[in-house]
Design a protein around this motif. Structure first.
Motif, PDB file in Angstrom:
ATOM      1  N   GLY A 166       1.607   7.127  -6.700  1.00 21.69           N
ATOM      2  CA  GLY A 166       0.367   7.852  -6.942  1.00 21.69           C
ATOM      3  C   GLY A 166      -0.892   7.014  -6.961  1.00 21.69           C
ATOM      4  O   GLY A 166      -1.942   7.486  -7.386  1.00 21.69           O
TER       5      GLY A 166
ATOM      6  N   GLU B 259      -3.595   5.452  -4.739  1.00 21.02           N
ATOM      7  CA  GLU B 259      -4.146   5.464  -3.388  1.00 21.02           C
ATOM      8  C   GLU B 259      -5.159   4.338  -3.231  1.00 21.02           C
ATOM      9  O   GLU B 259      -6.128   4.248  -3.984  1.00 21.02           O
ATOM     10  N   ASP B 260      -4.901   3.462  -2.291  1.00 21.83           N
ATOM     11  CA  ASP B 260      -5.800   2.351  -1.992  1.00 21.83           C
ATOM     12  C   ASP B 260      -5.589   1.992  -0.538  1.00 21.83           C
ATOM     13  O   ASP B 260      -4.518   2.262   0.017  1.00 21.83           O
ATOM     14  N   THR B 261      -6.583   1.409   0.093  1.00 17.41           N
ATOM     15  CA  THR B 261      -6.416   0.990   1.469  1.00 17.41           C
ATOM     16  C   THR B 261      -5.822  -0.413   1.495  1.00 17.41           C
ATOM     17  O   THR B 261      -5.926  -1.171   0.530  1.00 17.41           O
ATOM     18  N   GLU B 262      -5.219  -0.754   2.611  1.00 12.90           N
ATOM     19  CA  GLU B 262      -4.675  -2.097   2.767  1.00 12.90           C
ATOM     20  C   GLU B 262      -5.798  -3.129   2.639  1.00 12.90           C
ATOM     21  O   GLU B 262      -5.632  -4.172   2.005  1.00 12.90           O
TER      22      GLU B 262
ATOM     23  N   GLN C 173       0.626  -1.785 -11.815  1.00 16.43           N
ATOM     24  CA  GLN C 173       0.931  -0.858 -10.726  1.00 16.43           C
ATOM     25  C   GLN C 173       1.608  -1.591  -9.571  1.00 16.43           C
ATOM     26  O   GLN C 173       2.589  -1.101  -9.008  1.00 16.43           O
TER      27      GLN C 173
ATOM     28  N   ARG D 158       0.836  -1.201   0.000  1.00 13.74           N
ATOM     29  CA  ARG D 158       0.000   0.000   0.000  1.00 13.74           C
ATOM     30  C   ARG D 158       0.872   1.252   0.000  1.00 13.74           C
ATOM     31  O   ARG D 158       0.646   2.190  -0.764  1.00 13.74           O
ATOM     32  N   GLU D 159       1.915   1.253   0.830  1.00 13.77           N
ATOM     33  CA  GLU D 159       2.823   2.396   0.897  1.00 13.77           C
ATOM     34  C   GLU D 159       3.575   2.585  -0.427  1.00 13.77           C
ATOM     35  O   GLU D 159       3.737   3.709  -0.900  1.00 13.77           O
TER      36      GLU D 159
ATOM     37  N   LEU E 175       2.589   1.592  -3.388  1.00  9.58           N
ATOM     38  CA  LEU E 175       1.627   2.060  -4.386  1.00  9.58           C
ATOM     39  C   LEU E 175       1.388   3.563  -4.226  1.00  9.58           C
ATOM     40  O   LEU E 175       1.322   4.296  -5.209  1.00  9.58           O
ATOM     41  N   ALA E 176       1.267   4.015  -2.977  1.00 11.40           N
ATOM     42  CA  ALA E 176       1.046   5.443  -2.717  1.00 11.40           C
ATOM     43  C   ALA E 176       2.194   6.286  -3.264  1.00 11.40           C
ATOM     44  O   ALA E 176       1.980   7.379  -3.790  1.00 11.40           O
ATOM     45  N   LYS E 177       3.414   5.752  -3.196  1.00  9.34           N
ATOM     46  CA  LYS E 177       4.594   6.484  -3.701  1.00  9.34           C
ATOM     47  C   LYS E 177       4.536   6.695  -5.211  1.00  9.34           C
ATOM     48  O   LYS E 177       5.147   7.634  -5.726  1.00  9.34           O
TER      49      LYS E 177
END
Length: 104
Positions: free
Chosen positions: A39, A41-44, A63, A32-33, A35-37
């Motif tokens: 761009g 955004e998703d929850t675990e 992704q 999750r972290e 993926l956020a890097k």
């Protein structure tokens, strides 16, 4: 294509992602972290759900591979219904342990 064959393809896709996570010692929280890097955004919980179902888009697959840091991916071949090593409940572990054809 029958639903059983679709299920095998879904298992293969899921196991390819899980195998790469195992190889790198990454958790879903770390994914999750990562993926956020890039761009995404998703929850675990949403990631776990997608992985549990094995149904996700090719975009999500790419992704994940990018976020995990996969540069090359060996796809073991089409599921053939004979219990391919990459399909099934322990397919991710088998993929994580399998050496690539280029490794000695």
């Amino acid at each position: 294509m029958t639903q059983d064959r679709d299920d095998e393809w879904e298992q293969l896709a899921r196991n390819l992602v899980r195998g790469q996570l195992m190889t790198r010692g990454m958790s879903y929280a770390a994914l999750r972290e990562a993926l956020a890097k890039i761009g995404v955004e998703d929850t675990e919980g949403a990631i776990k759900s997608k992985m549990s179902r094995g149904r996700f888009t090719a975009v999500f697959f790419l992704q994940c591979m990018t976020a995990i840091g996969v540069e090359w991916l060996h796809i073991p071949g089409a599921p053939d219904g004979s219990g391919s090593f990459a399909v099934g409940p322990h397919g991710a572990q088998a993929l994580a342990q399998k050496k690539s054809p280029t490794e000695n």
